[in-house]
Design a protein around this motif. Structure first.
Motif, PDB file in Angstrom:
ATOM      1  N   UNK A   1       0.673  -1.196   0.125  1.00  0.00           N
ATOM      2  CA  UNK A   1       0.008   0.049  -0.055  1.00  0.00           C
ATOM      3  C   UNK A   1       0.887   1.209  -0.060  1.00  0.00           C
ATOM      4  N   UNK A   2       1.948   1.250   0.817  1.00  0.00           N
ATOM      5  CA  UNK A   2       2.830   2.512   0.843  1.00  0.00           C
ATOM      6  C   UNK A   2       3.610   2.514  -0.781  1.00  0.00           C
ATOM      7  N   UNK A   3       3.802   1.570  -1.421  1.00  0.00           N
ATOM      8  CA  UNK A   3       4.222   1.696  -2.837  1.00  0.00           C
ATOM      9  C   UNK A   3       3.293   2.254  -3.677  1.00  0.00           C
ATOM     10  N   UNK A   4       2.061   1.827  -3.447  1.00  0.00           N
ATOM     11  CA  UNK A   4       0.913   2.349  -4.158  1.00  0.00           C
ATOM     12  C   UNK A   4       0.727   3.741  -4.251  1.00  0.00           C
ATOM     13  N   UNK A   5       1.043   4.250  -2.859  1.00  0.00           N
ATOM     14  CA  UNK A   5       0.867   5.954  -2.821  1.00  0.00           C
ATOM     15  C   UNK A   5       2.146   6.522  -3.648  1.00  0.00           C
ATOM     16  N   UNK A   6       3.389   5.813  -3.661  1.00  0.00           N
ATOM     17  CA  UNK A   6       4.489   6.360  -4.402  1.00  0.00           C
ATOM     18  C   UNK A   6       4.263   6.298  -5.783  1.00  0.00           C
ATOM     19  N   UNK A   7       3.388   5.341  -6.177  1.00  0.00           N
ATOM     20  CA  UNK A   7       3.041   5.103  -7.726  1.00  0.00           C
ATOM     21  C   UNK A   7       2.109   6.302  -8.043  1.00  0.00           C
ATOM     22  N   UNK A   8       1.274   6.517  -7.264  1.00  0.00           N
ATOM     23  CA  UNK A   8       0.204   7.563  -7.442  1.00  0.00           C
ATOM     24  C   UNK A   8       0.862   8.717  -7.700  1.00  0.00           C
ATOM     25  N   UNK A   9       1.744   9.107  -6.904  1.00  0.00           N
ATOM     26  CA  UNK A   9       2.582  10.308  -7.117  1.00  0.00           C
ATOM     27  C   UNK A   9       3.136  10.665  -8.260  1.00  0.00           C
ATOM     28  N   UNK A  10       3.979   9.427  -8.378  1.00  0.00           N
ATOM     29  CA  UNK A  10       4.382   9.408  -9.881  1.00  0.00           C
ATOM     30  C   UNK A  10       3.376   9.717 -10.948  1.00  0.00           C
ATOM     31  N   UNK A  11       2.349   9.296 -10.796  1.00  0.00           N
ATOM     32  CA  UNK A  11       0.983   9.342 -11.909  1.00  0.00           C
ATOM     33  C   UNK A  11       0.761  10.802 -12.126  1.00  0.00           C
ATOM     34  N   UNK A  12       0.939  11.729 -11.038  1.00  0.00           N
ATOM     35  CA  UNK A  12       0.668  13.158 -11.194  1.00  0.00           C
ATOM     36  C   UNK A  12       1.383  13.744 -12.290  1.00  0.00           C
ATOM     37  N   UNK A  13       2.598  13.059 -12.454  1.00  0.00           N
ATOM     38  CA  UNK A  13       3.336  13.771 -13.885  1.00  0.00           C
ATOM     39  C   UNK A  13       2.576  13.454 -15.053  1.00  0.00           C
ATOM     40  N   UNK A  14       1.624  12.315 -15.139  1.00  0.00           N
ATOM     41  CA  UNK A  14       1.220  12.401 -16.623  1.00  0.00           C
ATOM     42  C   UNK A  14      -0.456  12.719 -16.253  1.00  0.00           C
ATOM     43  N   UNK A  15      -0.596  13.964 -15.640  1.00  0.00           N
ATOM     44  CA  UNK A  15      -1.725  14.579 -15.650  1.00  0.00           C
ATOM     45  C   UNK A  15      -2.884  14.189 -14.983  1.00  0.00           C
TER      46      UNK A  15
END
Length: 333
Positions: free
Chosen positions: A71-85
Motif C-alpha cells: 500500500x505504501x508503494x501504491x502511494x508512491x506510484x500515485x505520486x508518480x502518476x501526477x506527472x502524467x496529468x
C-alpha cells in the motif's frame, strides 16, 4: 418460545456448517479471499473437488503479509502518476482501477512462497498470461532444443520500438506446439500466438526453464487431507531440457535484452539476473529472476470511465513499468 428454539437451532446448524480449511506453510489459517481463490484454481487443475467441504489444504505460501508495504508503494506510484496529468482529486479512481497480482516462486524448491492480489472482484480478475509475450523465447527454445549448435543473433530478444512484427513471426508452428507440450502446455490454438493464453504458473515455468535449463513446475499445494485421509501429496518432478551450451546462449540473449530494452530502468532493478517485460492492451507483465526467487508481477492498467458505454482509457506504459519495478523492489526477500 418455539421461535426462540428455532433461532437456536438455526444458529447451531450455521455453526456446524462444514468448511474447507486452508493453511499457510507455518499452519496459520488463510483468511484472504483472493489467496483462497488462487489456491482453489490450483486445486481445480489437480481435479480435487472443493465442494466436499471436508478438506484441509496445506500450501507452500508464507504467512508474512506485505499488505502495508504494498500500500505504501501504491502511494508512491500515485505520486508518480501526477506527472502524467492525473490529479489529487482522482485518488479514489486511481485506487479503483490500478489492479495488480504478484507471485513469488522459490527457484530451488519450486514453492510459491508469496501471492498478493488486489483483484477483490472475481469478475475483473486475471489468471492467464498472453502467450504472445513469450513467442521469441519459445522460438529460440524450440530451435536450441532440437539443434543446440544453432546460432541466434544476440539482439533477437531485444524489442525495437519502431519494428513492425511480421505476420510470420506471430504464427505458431507445429514444432513450437510440440516443444510446448514438453511443458504440459497443450490444446493450443494453431491460428497463432495471439490466440493463446497460459496460466501464471505455466508462464513462470517457462521463464525459469529458460533461466536454468530445467523444467520444474511451481506449486502452491503441498498436501490435501479429506477427513484426515491424505488424498494428495506434492511430488517434485524435475528434468533437464537444455544442455549447457544452449543454456549459455539463452542467458546471453536474455542479458542483451535486459541491457538494451530497459536501459532507462536497469539502475532501479536491484540484483536481477534476467527479466522480461511485455504487455497486451491494458495488461502489463514483468517476470524477474534474481537468482533466488522468480517474481511475476501483473498490472491491469486501464481506467474504466463508463461501464455502460464500455469506455476506458489506458494508463501510460511508463507508469506500469515503473510500478512493476517498485513492487519488485518492495517485496523481494
Amino acid at each position: 418460545m418455539k421461535t426462540f428454539q428455532l433461532l437456536i437451532l438455526v444458529f447451531v446448524l450455521i455453526s456446524c456448517k462444514k468448511e474447507n480449511m486452508y493453511y499457510y506453510s507455518d499452519n496459520k489459517p488463510i483468511k484472504d479471499s483472493t489467496v483462497i481463490r488462487f489456491v482453489n484454481e490450483e486445486l481445480e487443475k489437480l481435479k480435487i473437488n472443493t465442494n466436499e467441504k471436508n478438506l484441509k489444504i496445506y500450501t507452500t505460501l508464507d504467512s508474512t503479509s506485505y499488505q502495508t508495504n504494498l500500500d505504501s508503494i501504491r502511494n508512491k506510484i500515485f505520486e508518480n502518476a501526477l506527472s502524467f496529468n492525473f490529479k489529487h482529486k482522482d485518488r479514489k479512481a486511481f485506487n479503483d482501477w490500478l489492479r495488480e497480482k504478484i507471485i513469488v516462486v522459490d527457484n530451488h524448491s519450486g514453492n510459491v512462497v508469496n501471492f498478493y492480489s488486489s483483484f477483490r472482484n472475481k469478475k475483473h480478475d486475471r489468471s492467464e498470461v498472453p502467450l504472445v509475450g513469450f513467442r521469441k523465447l519459445i522460438k529460440v527454445g524450440n530451435v536450441l532444443y532440437k539443434t543446440p549448435d544453432s546460432q541466434i543473433p544476440e539482439n533477437y530478444l531485444f524489442n525495437y520500438s519502431s519494428t513492425i512484427t511480421s505476420s510470420k513471426e506471430l504464427e505458431i508452428s507445429k514444432e513450437e506446439i510440440q516443444f510446448l507440450s514438453t511443458f504440459n502446455i497443450n490444446n493450443l490454438n494453431t491460428k497463432g500466438y495471439f490466440y493463446n493464453y497460459i496460466s501464471y504458473l505455466d508462464a513462470i515455468t517457462l521463464f525459469q526453464t529458460f533461466s536454468d535449463g530445467f523444467i520444474k513446475k511451481p506449486h502452491v499445494i503441498e498436501k490435501v487431507l479429506n477427513k484426515e485421509k491424505m488424498i494428495y501429496l506434492q511430488e517434485n518432478n524435475t528434468h533437464k531440457i537444455f544442455d549447457e551450451n544452449s543454456l549459455q546462449k539463452i542467458l546471453h540473449l536474455l542479458n542483451y535484452q535486459k541491457k538494451y530494452s530497459l536501459e532507462a530502468y536497469k539502475n532501479q532493478l536491484i540484483r536481477t539476473q534476467n527479466l522480461i517485460f511485455f504487455g497486451m492492451n491494458s495488461d502489463h507483465y514483468m517476470i524477474i529472476n534474481d537468482g533466488k526467487y522468480t517474481y511475476l508481477i501483473h498490472i491491469f492498467g486501464a481506467v474504466v470511465t463508463s461501464l455502460d458505454k464500455k469506455e476506458y482509457k489506458i494508463i501510460p506504459s511508463q507508469i506500469c513499468k515503473n510500478a512493476g519495478i517498485k513492487y519488485y523492489n518492495a517485496i523481494r526477500k
